[in-house]
Design an enzyme around this catalytic site. Structure first.
Site, short mmCIF file in Angstrom:
data_model
loop_
_atom_site.label_atom_id
_atom_site.label_comp_id
_atom_site.label_asym_id
_atom_site.label_seq_id
_atom_site.Cartn_x
_atom_site.Cartn_y
_atom_site.Cartn_z
N GLU A 1 1.21 -4.93 4.18
CA GLU A 1 0.88 -4.55 2.79
C GLU A 1 -0.41 -3.72 2.73
OE1 GLU A 1 3.15 -5.02 0.77
OE2 GLU A 1 4.26 -6.80 1.35
N CYS B 1 12.89 -1.86 3.54
CA CYS B 1 13.30 -1.13 4.75
C CYS B 1 12.85 -1.83 6.03
CB CYS B 1 12.79 0.32 4.72
SG CYS B 1 11.02 0.48 5.00
#
Length: 211
Positions: free
Chosen positions: A87, A13
């Site tokens: 992350e 996304c």
């Protein structure tokens, strides 16, 4: 005032793209920042976007102490105005607490990017702590889509197109399947619950009649 902001969404996304864009925008205004990542699919110490953007970054390990990193940089005479943490779902809860302390006590903006839940739809510890501590949680507006066309809300781990529901929480892979390797696919909740990946849907689809 400095903020801790968590940008969240499924795989595919645009999180890493936004992380690099955020860094570019702040650096272009003369602000000094540091880039961090962990387990990027392209390799160690990299932030990579599926659009082809790649930047070097500091790899976060179990030994990384964000509070100490910022203090040491400043003690060496370098300015630190912001951190971009990609992350972030893989960070330890204690490291997220360090990030919050960096914001509150050192007035450093922290922009964290990560997925919220794993392939079993369970919260990652780092993401859970970010949701608990962040000044703001932003859901990315670029919608990843399930194979059915609905908004994808879950990350499925696959092997040869079949959904995997057991295994270690952290296994690095990409949304582009490679034979014999772990891959990931974004699904809507309905199809995640049914374990219906695109490959399974194709296999069970009725064969169109021949003329």
């Amino acid at each position: 005032m400095a903020e801790l902001v968590f940008f969240s969404g499924t795989m595919d996304c645009g999180k890493s793209t936004l992380a690099l864009q955020m860094h570019h925008n702040h650096a272009a205004r003369g602000r000094q920042g540091l880039l961090f990542t962990q387990h990027d699919r392209s390799g160690t110490a990299l932030i990579s976007s599926r659009l082809g953007l790649v930047r070097r970054a500091d790899e976060v390990t179990d030994a990384t102490d964000f509070w100490r990193v910022v203090l040491e940089r400043r003690a060496a005479g370098a300015a630190v105005d912001y951190l971009v943490c990609d992350e972030a779902q893989f960070y330890a809860a204690e490291q997220v607490e360090q990030l919050a302390r960096v914001v509150d006590e050192l007035e450093v903006d922290v922009f964290a990017f990560g997925i919220t839940t794993d392939f079993r739809a369970r919260l990652f510890p780092g993401s859970a702590r970010l949701v608990e501590l962040a000044d703001r949680v932003e859901v990315l507006q670029v919608r990843a889509l399930c194979w059915c066309g609905a908004r994808a809300t879950h990350n499925a781990r696959t092997a040869d197109g079949l959904m995997v529901v057991e295994g270690d929480q952290v296994v690095v892979g990409d949304v582009e399947p490679v034979a014999g390797e772990v891959a990931y696919e974004v699904l809507c909740r309905r199809h995640h619950v049914r374990r219906m990946t695109a490959a399974v849907a194709r296999a069970v689809a009725p064969t169109p009649p021949t003329a």
